[in-house]
Design an enzyme around this catalytic site. Structure first.
Site, PDB file in Angstrom:
ATOM      1  N   GLY A  71      47.786  31.658  49.288  1.00 32.03           N
ATOM      2  CA  GLY A  71      48.335  32.810  48.574  1.00 32.03           C
ATOM      3  C   GLY A  71      47.423  34.025  48.654  1.00 32.03           C
ATOM      4  CB  SER A  72      43.740  34.441  48.432  1.00 29.63           C
ATOM      5  OG  SER A  72      43.599  33.809  47.185  1.00 29.63           O
ATOM      6  CD  GLN A 179      50.749  30.597  38.572  1.00 26.34           C
ATOM      7  OE1 GLN A 179      51.420  29.746  37.999  1.00 26.34           O
ATOM      8  NE2 GLN A 179      49.538  30.353  39.021  1.00 26.34           N
ATOM      9  CB  SER A 199      50.074  29.628  47.041  1.00 25.21           C
ATOM     10  OG  SER A 199      49.078  28.650  47.199  1.00 25.21           O
ATOM     11  CG  HIS A 201      47.027  25.241  45.792  1.00 30.63           C
ATOM     12  ND1 HIS A 201      46.384  25.192  44.582  1.00 30.63           N
ATOM     13  CD2 HIS A 201      46.846  26.502  46.243  1.00 30.63           C
ATOM     14  CE1 HIS A 201      45.832  26.366  44.320  1.00 30.63           C
ATOM     15  NE2 HIS A 201      46.102  27.181  45.316  1.00 30.63           N
ATOM     16  CB  CYS A 325      39.445  33.058  39.767  1.00 31.27           C
ATOM     17  SG  CYS A 325      41.093  32.711  40.318  1.00 31.27           S
TER      18      CYS A 325
HETATM   19  C1  LIG Z   1      46.868  30.782  42.709  1.00 34.32           C
HETATM   20  C2  LIG Z   1      47.305  32.190  42.827  1.00 34.32           C
HETATM   21  C3  LIG Z   1      46.972  32.978  43.947  1.00 34.32           C
HETATM   22  C4  LIG Z   1      46.079  32.470  45.042  1.00 34.32           C
HETATM   23  O1  LIG Z   1      46.678  31.508  45.843  1.00 34.32           O
HETATM   24  P1  LIG Z   1      45.722  30.543  46.728  1.00 34.32           P
HETATM   25  O2  LIG Z   1      46.681  29.743  47.565  1.00 34.32           O
HETATM   26  O3  LIG Z   1      44.965  29.707  45.753  1.00 34.32           O
HETATM   27  O4  LIG Z   1      44.868  31.420  47.551  1.00 34.32           O
HETATM   28  C5  LIG Z   1      47.454  34.258  44.005  1.00 34.32           C
HETATM   29  N1  LIG Z   1      48.219  34.761  43.031  1.00 34.32           N
HETATM   30  C6  LIG Z   1      48.552  34.048  41.938  1.00 34.32           C
HETATM   31  C7  LIG Z   1      49.428  34.663  40.904  1.00 34.32           C
HETATM   32  C8  LIG Z   1      48.097  32.750  41.796  1.00 34.32           C
HETATM   33  O5  LIG Z   1      48.412  32.060  40.705  1.00 34.32           O
END
Ligand SMILES: *Cc1c(COP(=O)(O)O)cnc(C)c1O
Length: 389
Positions: A71-72, A179, A199, A201, A325
């Site tokens: 997601g990042s 989310q 994302s 996971h 985080c």
């Molecule tokens: C977890 C999350 C991310 C990051 O996703 P990753 O796959 O962990 O890099 C970005 N935005 C939101 C809102 C998240 O909850």
């Protein structure tokens, strides 16, 4: 000792069915999807199958879905890719005060490189006011990003309205739907967004895999340069097993959507009502109406979230004080600050998120434990309490 995990917004376990789909792609079906012989072509087919599964969950066409390493990366790509592609038009970009750090820190990076950034405030329930968004747009605005669902307080943002305003002003609109995926209905055509991050996971798929939806016809610059993978837009040999796992997780999320949402919201509502009923001086933060079905964010007045976290961990309970985080730092949550919660109350706030494996017995154990831990900590801090904290 009983183990209860209540941090499904931080990450989720990989489902058995997902893992089962993934495993052969580590060993016998290990081909490189770019190779032209059979095992390569089979790998390519598996990637395209997963692309269709992910696209189907958000009503996109498979060619609008590009796999990333999470997601990042999808968030970073959306920002850098759009800002670079439209740099001739202006340097003003808009986001909100409550974004995930994957978005906020990217905007902060660009602010240091000459971009003019507006951080939109939110209302008390955590929602962006569309009028405030419209007023922030100037003729130099090129890009705006507002998350679909917030990770700390679960607020669902009015993305359809915001995307419509952006479109009317010729502003590229992105939403971080990490989310939201699998938890609220997502139809990219109905929402009218240009870009959307996902994302794996957070939906019972493997970590380190994600995707960016790029609306057909929109051209943004590449972020990871190299080979011609992902239709020439994202280089690097595909993480084949993870992509297959993400696809399967997306398929299951679509199939089980109604049941999943019902399960989560019933347990969450039960948990919140039990906590508020049994533990005095507790507050439910965020919107009641526009909310992620599994999210609860609760303030326990007069105590420290970190102290609760440690004592609950000793009872086998995993709970977060903010987003995963930020929970390592003692800085008050930027999201709770943005909705006007006073600093002392922010320090006594917990995020509890339920998931598919959560049971009513888990919730009863957590509420019993919370009641005990909170009363113990309040006794210790009773001197401070009388001072008014
Ligand atoms: C977890 C999350 C991310 C990051 O996703 P990753 O796959 O962990 O890099 C970005 N935005 C939101 C809102 C998240 O909850």
């Amino acid at each position: 000792m009983r183990k209860v995990y209540l941090d499904y917004s931080a990450t989720t376990p990989v489902k058995e069915e997902v893992l089962k789909e993934m495993l052969p792609f580590y060993t016998e079906n290990f081909g490189n999807p770019s190779s032209l012989y059979s095992i390569g072509l089979e790998a390519k087919e598996a990637v395209e199958n997963a692309r269709s599964q992910v696209a189907s969950l958000i009503n996109a066409s498979p060619r609008e879905v590009y796999f990333t390493a999470g997601g990042s990366e999808a968030d970073n790509w959306a920002v850098f890719g759009a800002c670079d592609a439209f740099k001739e038009k202006g340097n003003h970009i808009i986001t909100t005060e409550i974004e995930h750090h994957a978005m906020l820190h990217t905007f902060e990076f660009l602010a240091k490189r000459g971009y003019d950034v507006t951080y939109l405030p939110v209302e008390e329930d955590g929602r962006v006011n569309p009028k405030v968004f419209e007023d922030a747009i100037t003729d130099k605005t090129i890009f705006a990003s507002v998350m679909l669902v917030n990770n700390e307080i679960g607020t669902i943002e009015p993305i359809k309205e915001l995307a419509k305003i952006a479109k009317e002003h010729g502003v590229i609109f992105h939403t971080d739907a990490v989310q939201a995926l699998g938890n609220v209905p997502i139809d990219v055509k109905d929402l009218g967004v240009d870009l959307l991050s996902m994302s794996s996971h957070k939906i019972y798929g493997p970590k380190g895999e994600g995707a960016l939806y790029i609306r057909k016809g929109l051209k943004i610059s590449n972020f990871v340069h190299g080979g011609a993978q992902e239709m020439g837009k994202r280089a690097g040999t595909e993480n084949l097993p993870a992509i297959v796992g993400f696809g399967k997780a997306a398929e299951l999320a679509k199939e089980n959507f109604d049941e999943h949402v019902k399960h989560l919201s019933e347990l969450r509502d039960y948990m919140v009502s039990e906590i508020l009923r049994r533990i005095p001086d507790t507050y439910y933060n965020g919107s009641k109406e526009f909310r992620h079905p599994g999210n609860a964010n609760i303030t326990f007045e007069y105590i420290e979230g970190e102290a609760m976290l440690i004592l609950l961990d000793q009872k086998g309970i995993s709970i977060s004080t903010g987003s995963a985080c930020s929970s390592k730092s003692l800085k008050p949550s930027h999201v709770l600050s943005a909705i006007g919660i006073p600093v002392t109350r922010i320090h006594g706030s917990l995020r509890l998120t339920v998931g598919d494996p959560t049971t009513k017995e888990d919730i009863d154990y957590v509420v019993d434990s919370l009641e005990e831990v909170v009363s113990r900590l309040r006794q210790i801090s009773s001197v401070d309490t009388k001072k008014g904290w």
